[in-house]
Write an enzyme that holds these catalytic residues in place. Structure first.
Site, mmCIF file in Angstrom:
data_model
loop_
_atom_site.group_PDB
_atom_site.id
_atom_site.type_symbol
_atom_site.label_atom_id
_atom_site.label_comp_id
_atom_site.label_asym_id
_atom_site.label_seq_id
_atom_site.Cartn_x
_atom_site.Cartn_y
_atom_site.Cartn_z
ATOM 1 N N ASP A 14 0.670 -1.435 -0.042
ATOM 2 C CA ASP A 14 0.398 0.000 -0.200
ATOM 3 C C ASP A 14 0.609 0.983 0.086
ATOM 4 O O ASP A 14 0.568 2.049 0.719
ATOM 5 C CB ASP A 14 -0.790 -0.324 1.161
ATOM 6 C CG ASP A 14 -1.468 -1.343 1.860
ATOM 7 O OD1 ASP A 14 -2.015 -1.791 0.200
ATOM 8 O OD2 ASP A 14 -2.184 -1.700 1.989
ATOM 9 N N HIS A 42 -4.210 -2.197 -7.054
ATOM 10 C CA HIS A 42 -3.479 -1.218 -6.805
ATOM 11 C C HIS A 42 -4.399 -0.012 -7.585
ATOM 12 O O HIS A 42 -5.001 -0.220 -8.469
ATOM 13 C CB HIS A 42 -2.657 -1.542 -8.004
ATOM 14 C CG HIS A 42 -1.131 -2.193 -7.332
ATOM 15 N ND1 HIS A 42 -0.711 -2.584 -8.122
ATOM 16 C CD2 HIS A 42 -1.054 -2.471 -6.227
ATOM 17 C CE1 HIS A 42 0.665 -3.121 -7.613
ATOM 18 N NE2 HIS A 42 0.244 -3.077 -6.672
ATOM 19 N N GLN A 225 2.559 -6.262 -2.990
ATOM 20 C CA GLN A 225 3.194 -6.302 -2.016
ATOM 21 C C GLN A 225 4.122 -5.544 -1.520
ATOM 22 O O GLN A 225 4.410 -4.092 -2.140
ATOM 23 C CB GLN A 225 2.668 -7.486 -1.092
ATOM 24 C CG GLN A 225 1.242 -8.437 -1.306
ATOM 25 C CD GLN A 225 0.976 -9.256 -1.862
ATOM 26 O OE1 GLN A 225 2.108 -9.381 -2.913
ATOM 27 N NE2 GLN A 225 -0.009 -9.259 -2.761
#
Ligand code: IMP
Length: 427
Positions: A14, A42, A225
């Site tokens: 994130d 995303h 990730q």
């Protein structure tokens, strides 16, 4: 001039990778996913319109870029087909540009059932997975009995692999986890239908990439990730099940180390994590709440609130070294615009060596350095010299602590809200 660039998240995911991939995808010949699956989310904002991508590479909104999914990615056909139709409904041409490796492990319904059953069984020690079946699919791969996309094309081949597998997992679900078992015939039929729908997109991704590299094409590898969720180098066992670090490019696509020219590490100006697990700089105060609120910190895949804390320069330095990061992209600096003080973790007390797993990570006490806030807007600024002085010195200090330059600064969610000090592709 760099021709192949890898984007790696340096935290727990994130970090804003999707936006940066989209930014750099202009003019590239291919965007490639190499690990993870639809646990990733995303978010791209273009002309005010929000698109969340899970497995399709973020370059899909750049018309000429090929979108390739390497063998290291675990593919849920159901989720992928839904993503394709969602984009097609917006008028985006996906099928002619999407190439998927037939060697990708497949995520089927039983993987999700196992993911949920395992999390339930872990009780308080739950990892907080996304529930997408990612871990169980990688397990099948490593145990060497997994079903791959190539297996979905031929009925007998699929039945020979899937039926005994379902027999085994149904036993486990019913008798160990006390959960419902799955109807074998319907899972097989579903898988065959998935194979038919996806087969036109299956291709030798490795071979295509070799040819593109040999031709001097521009290739962007999109990590999902983050490095601290890496199965080997993260906060184990509170990690995902793939190598999110740069080595994943080689194993997940079949490219060689010298096929990589530049590694861009993405980091937020602070830190967040979703799910359970160690987070030394986590805040449980008004600053943490302000980060969550100003940064809209909710997971794009699961909608879960993200935990927030100060930037951890110790972990970042380690990640920079392990991934050969050439330069950083710092995102969401504007979230800190209203803070009167900004802290950076510069040392770990309580441990003698860099933590190896959750037990060691939990012993870390962060040692902070305090920096004055800038109490001024950094949003939309396009020149580093126009940044408030305190913001500039915060950036200078991060660079000094981790040993690489900040090459890109993202100053807002929109596609053009960035300062590019050095273009990774050298344009
Ligand atoms: P899994 O990947 O679903 O097995 O989840 C393992 C851990 O990784 C959990 O803590 C998840 O919250 C985290 N995780 C997985 N994918 C992402 C992501 O894209 N962003 C942030 N965290 C993620």
């Amino acid at each position: 001039m760099a021709k192949s660039v890898v984007i790696v998240g340096t935290q727990w995911g994130d970090e804003g990778k999707g936006k940066i991939v989209d930014l750099l995808a202009h003019g590239v010949d291919a965007v490639v996913r190499f690990q993870g699956g639809h646990n990733a989310g995303h978010t791209l904002v273009i002309d005010g319109h929000k698109t969340v991508l899970h497995v399709i590479p973020s370059g899909v909104l750049t018309p000429r870029a090929k979108c390739l999914v390497g063998n290291g990615v675990v593919v849920s056909p159901q989720s992928l087909l839904k993503e394709i139709s969602g984009l097609e409904a917006q008028g985006v041409d996906v099928r002619s540009r999407l190439g998927i490796s037939p060697a990708c492990p497949v995520i089927l319904r039983y993987h999700e059932a196992l993911d949920a059953a395992r999390e339930y069984k872990r009780g308080k020690g739950a990892i907080g997975t996304t529930g997408r079946g990612i871990g169980p699919a990688y397990e099948d791969k490593i145990v060497r009995h997994g079903v791959r996309l190539a297996d979905l094309i031929t009925e007998q081949r699929l039945r020979d692999k899937l039926e005994p597998l379902l027999d085994y997992y149904n036993f486990l679900l019913a008798h160990y986890y006390a959960q419902d078992s799955l109807d074998v015939a319907s899972v097989v039929d579903e898988a065959l239908a998935f194979g038919e729908a996806l087969s036109p997109m299956l291709t030798d991704v490795t071979g295509q990439l070799h040819d593109m590299r040999d031709r001097g094409d521009k290739i962007l590898y999109e990590g999902a990730q983050g490095a601290l969720l890496d199965i080997d180098h993260g906060t184990y066992p509170f990690v995902t099940s793939s190598n999110t670090t740069v080595g994943g490019v080689m194993t997940g696509t079949g490219m060689a180390p010298d096929d990589i020219d530049y590694v861009l590490g993405i980091t937020k100006a602070y830190a967040t994590r979703v799910g359970g697990g160690p987070f030394p700089t986590e805040l449980h105060d008004a600053n943490g709440d302000a980060m969550a609120e100003r940064g809209h910190e909710f997971g794009s895949t699961t909608g879960r609130p993200r935990r927030c804390g100060w930037l951890d320069a110790v972990a970042l330095r380690r990640v920079v070294r392990s991934n050969g990061i050439t330069g950083l992209c710092l995102t969401k600096l504007d979230v800190l615009d209203t803070f009167s003080e900004v802290k950076l973790c510069v040392e770990y007390a309580g441990v003698d060596e860099f933590p190896v797993g959750a037990e060691e990570w939990n012993r870390v006490t962060p040692v902070y350095e305090s920096h004055p806030g800038w109490s001024g807007s950094t949003q939309g600024i396009t020149d580093r010299t126009d940044l408030p002085e305190a913001a500039r010195s915060y950036l200078d200090r991060i660079e000094a602590l981790v040993g690489v330059p900040i090459d890109i600064l993202s100053t807002g969610p929109e596609r053009d809200a960035n300062i590019v000090f050095r273009d990774p592709f050298g344009a």
